[in-house]
Design a protein around this motif. Structure first.
Motif, short mmCIF file in Angstrom:
data_model
loop_
_atom_site.label_atom_id
_atom_site.label_comp_id
_atom_site.label_asym_id
_atom_site.label_seq_id
_atom_site.Cartn_x
_atom_site.Cartn_y
_atom_site.Cartn_z
N MET A 165 1.12 12.10 -3.48
CA MET A 165 -0.04 11.92 -2.38
C MET A 165 -0.58 11.26 -2.22
O MET A 165 -2.05 10.13 -2.16
CB MET A 165 -1.25 13.50 -1.76
CG MET A 165 -0.54 14.50 -0.91
SD MET A 165 0.17 14.03 0.52
CE MET A 165 0.59 15.34 1.05
N SER A 166 -1.88 10.90 -3.81
CA SER A 166 -2.62 10.23 -3.99
C SER A 166 -1.48 8.85 -4.16
O SER A 166 -2.71 7.69 -4.13
CB SER A 166 -2.92 10.30 -5.34
OG SER A 166 -1.91 11.02 -6.59
N GLY A 167 -0.29 8.50 -5.05
CA GLY A 167 -0.05 7.98 -4.60
C GLY A 167 -0.11 6.45 -3.64
O GLY A 167 0.16 5.36 -3.40
N LYS A 168 0.48 7.42 -2.76
CA LYS A 168 0.22 6.66 -0.69
C LYS A 168 -1.08 6.69 -0.48
O LYS A 168 -0.98 4.78 -0.34
CB LYS A 168 1.19 8.06 -0.15
CG LYS A 168 2.44 8.70 0.09
CD LYS A 168 2.45 9.60 1.23
CE LYS A 168 3.80 10.05 0.31
NZ LYS A 168 4.05 11.18 1.13
N ALA A 169 -2.23 7.31 -1.28
CA ALA A 169 -3.06 6.94 -0.34
C ALA A 169 -3.49 5.49 -1.55
O ALA A 169 -4.32 4.69 -0.61
CB ALA A 169 -4.29 7.90 -0.88
N GLU A 170 -3.41 5.54 -2.50
CA GLU A 170 -4.02 4.02 -3.30
C GLU A 170 -3.12 3.03 -3.11
O GLU A 170 -4.15 1.91 -2.87
CB GLU A 170 -2.99 4.71 -4.88
CG GLU A 170 -3.72 3.51 -5.61
CD GLU A 170 -3.36 3.27 -7.27
OE1 GLU A 170 -3.59 2.90 -7.69
OE2 GLU A 170 -3.52 4.62 -7.62
N GLN A 171 -1.64 3.03 -2.36
CA GLN A 171 -1.09 2.22 -1.76
C GLN A 171 -1.99 1.43 -1.08
O GLN A 171 -2.13 0.19 -0.22
CB GLN A 171 0.09 2.05 -1.77
CG GLN A 171 0.49 2.42 -2.39
CD GLN A 171 1.30 1.20 -3.78
OE1 GLN A 171 1.25 0.27 -3.29
NE2 GLN A 171 0.56 1.21 -4.60
N ILE A 172 -2.12 2.28 0.59
CA ILE A 172 -2.90 2.21 1.79
C ILE A 172 -3.57 0.96 1.54
O ILE A 172 -4.62 0.26 1.72
CB ILE A 172 -3.28 4.04 2.28
CG1 ILE A 172 -1.61 4.05 3.51
CG2 ILE A 172 -4.16 3.44 3.45
CD1 ILE A 172 -1.25 5.39 4.03
N GLY A 173 -5.02 1.79 -0.08
CA GLY A 173 -6.19 1.22 0.68
C GLY A 173 -6.01 0.24 -0.70
O GLY A 173 -6.98 -0.61 -0.18
N PHE A 174 -5.04 -0.15 -1.02
CA PHE A 174 -5.27 -1.47 -1.95
C PHE A 174 -4.91 -2.28 -1.12
O PHE A 174 -5.20 -3.06 -1.31
CB PHE A 174 -3.76 -1.29 -3.38
CG PHE A 174 -3.87 -2.75 -3.60
CD1 PHE A 174 -4.67 -3.09 -4.80
CD2 PHE A 174 -2.85 -3.03 -3.15
CE1 PHE A 174 -4.80 -3.92 -5.30
CE2 PHE A 174 -2.22 -4.27 -4.00
CZ PHE A 174 -3.11 -4.68 -4.94
N TYR A 175 -3.79 -1.79 -0.34
CA TYR A 175 -3.07 -2.94 1.10
C TYR A 175 -4.26 -3.33 1.34
O TYR A 175 -4.46 -5.10 2.35
CB TYR A 175 -1.80 -2.97 0.44
CG TYR A 175 -0.93 -3.45 -0.37
CD1 TYR A 175 -0.80 -4.51 -0.45
CD2 TYR A 175 -0.29 -2.48 -0.66
CE1 TYR A 175 0.12 -5.27 -1.50
CE2 TYR A 175 0.84 -2.85 -1.78
CZ TYR A 175 0.66 -3.70 -2.36
OH TYR A 175 2.14 -4.00 -2.86
N GLU A 176 -4.71 -2.30 2.20
CA GLU A 176 -5.61 -2.83 3.26
C GLU A 176 -7.35 -3.23 2.49
O GLU A 176 -7.72 -4.11 3.20
CB GLU A 176 -5.76 -1.49 3.20
CG GLU A 176 -5.84 -0.81 4.32
CD GLU A 176 -6.19 -1.40 6.48
OE1 GLU A 176 -6.72 -1.97 6.48
OE2 GLU A 176 -4.93 -1.01 6.94
#
Length: 452
Positions: free
Chosen positions: A386-397
């Motif tokens: 979950m944290s990996g997905k959220a981090e990728q979303i936040g980083f690219y956003e």
């Protein structure tokens, strides 16, 4: 927007509250990222994933060391520490204690383009993360005792991670030398003199400017109910006022017209090389192509440089390469640690041959397939949790304004050809755009001086 969603958004927006706007859906792997925005500018991204009863809560702020000014470097990183301190309603230490009592883990990071804070916790404890994060966004205490205490913590961190650390000092020197105009010139941790001179007024000004909802992105991933989460967000963050974010007045780094070389002496048993070529920004199409080339040169035991420098010549004990993932053009970094009795000159001879080969000969089909497979695997592995997905979303956003880029890069890797890699090598592996930091052992350097 579905009729059902429109109705409950309308219901949430009744009365004197900060209105929520639905801004559409972005595909993300097999799921969808739901995009929302509050009236005060806070961006919210939701990814529903009920594979486990947990949730990860990221808060990204669009501020990093690039947003600082000369004489005030390190403020963004100092806030990573201050944000875990006292608020108007919580004493020092209570933030962490509340999370630990509820089975949560938390951390934060600051870099050149951004700052983030996160909590991973049981899904039924989500309200706690909303409460704590909204509180420290609006009510952080920044008086002299709090600021002075964290300044000393950061100063000690700098001594440990930079001043007394060979790799940290060399990396800092690499960027200081390669950049002359762009704020990537100074380190995220800041210069020591600046850290020691921060005042509560400096911190208060920085906080009121950048730690505002219109400069923030909340990403929530996990076992959540869309409507319930948004109601919590609206209630907690809605009253927080937006700020006036200063226009970023960053000058682009001018082209480097000749190689820059710096030699330093450090207490290391062997020589080290830190090399940086000026490379592409994360959003540049060539970033993918150069990343594929880096995988061919450095990716695993079958890579070209591992075979040449570790297996065949036995010149190095450690090597790695990385294409910087920055908003503006970054560096393509190459790091080498020589084996005892070997020199930087030994390494550079082999490196020059391999880089020239990369610029003159197309890579083989087998190398290309292997590099793509490794990159695809590492990308997917980064999103297993979950944290990996959220981090990728936040980083690219935060960096590129689009969460779907992480999966688009997978497609870009798959489409990359040998010709793309050859062109990227010729464009970026240019000697005049190279900066080299040569770390020499102190004892060896002293012996050479005595002999002379």
């Amino acid at each position: 927007m579905s009729t059902a969603r429109a109705k409950w958004i309308e219901a949430l927006n009744t009365g004197d509250v900060s209105k929520i706007t639905f801004e559409g859906v972005v595909p993300f792997g097999g799921g969808e990222v739901l995009r929302y925005r509050l009236e005060n500018g806070l961006q919210v991204r939701l990814l529903v994933d009920r594979s486990a009863p947990v949730v990860t809560y990221f808060t990204w702020f669009g501020v990093g060391s690039r947003h600082e000014k000369l004489g005030k470097t390190g403020l963004a990183h100092l806030f990573e520490h201050l944000m875990f301190n006292e608020t108007e309603s919580l004493k020092a230490g209570e933030f962490d204690r509340k999370l630990e009592e509820n089975g949560a883990e938390s951390n934060a990071a600051t870099w050149l383009d951004w700052t983030y804070y996160y909590e991973s916790l049981p899904a039924d404890r989500l309200s706690l993360a909303v409460e704590l994060e909204s509180d420290r966004m609006a009510h952080l205490v920044l008086r002299e005792p709090q600021v002075a205490s964290e300044k000393e913590v950061v100063a000690n961190e700098r001594r440990f991670r930079v001043d007394d650390d060979i790799e940290g000092a060399a990396s800092e020197l690499l960027y200081k030398t390669a950049y002359t105009v762009h704020p990537y010139h100074w380190p995220t941790i800041g210069w020591m003199e600046d850290i020691q001179n921060f005042t509560p007024e400096d911190c208060e000004s920085f906080y009121r400017t950048y730690y505002a909802p219109n400069n923030a992105l909340v990403v929530i991933c996990g076992d959540i109910k869309e409507k319930d989460v948004l109601a919590k967000i609206q209630k907690a963050y809605g009253p927080i006022p937006s700020s006036e974010i200063p226009l970023e007045n960053t000058h682009p780094e001018p082209p480097q017209l000749e190689e820059r070389r710096v030699a330093v002496r450090k207490p290391t048993p062997t020589e080290k090389l830190y090399i940086g070529f000026h490379g592409p920004a994360l959003g540049d199409a060539d970033h993918v192509h150069l990343t594929v080339l880096n995988e061919i040169l450095f990716g695993g035991r079958a890579s070209r440089l591992y075979r040449a420098l570790v297996i065949e010549k036995e010149f190095v004990s450690d090597l790695r390469g990385w294409v910087a993932t920055f908003r503006d053009p970054g560096l393509y970094e190459l790091h080498f640690t020589a084996r005892p009795g070997k020199t930087a000159a030994d390494i550079e001879g082999v490196l020059a041959r391999e880089l020239e080969r990369a610029k003159t000969e197309p890579i083989s089909d087998d190398e290309l397939v292997r590099a793509k497979a490794r990159l695809e695997l590492s990308t997917l592995q980064s999103m297993e949790t979950m944290s990996g997905k959220a981090e990728q979303i936040g980083f690219y956003e935060t960096v590129l304004g689009d969460a779907s880029v992480s999966f688009r890069r997978l497609e870009d890797y798959r489409r990359t050809t040998a010709g793309d890699v050859l062109r990227a090598a010729r464009r970026y592996l240019v000697d005049r755009a190279r900066t080299t930091i040569h770390v020499q052992p102190e004892e060896a350097a002293t012996s050479v001086e005595a002999a002379e």
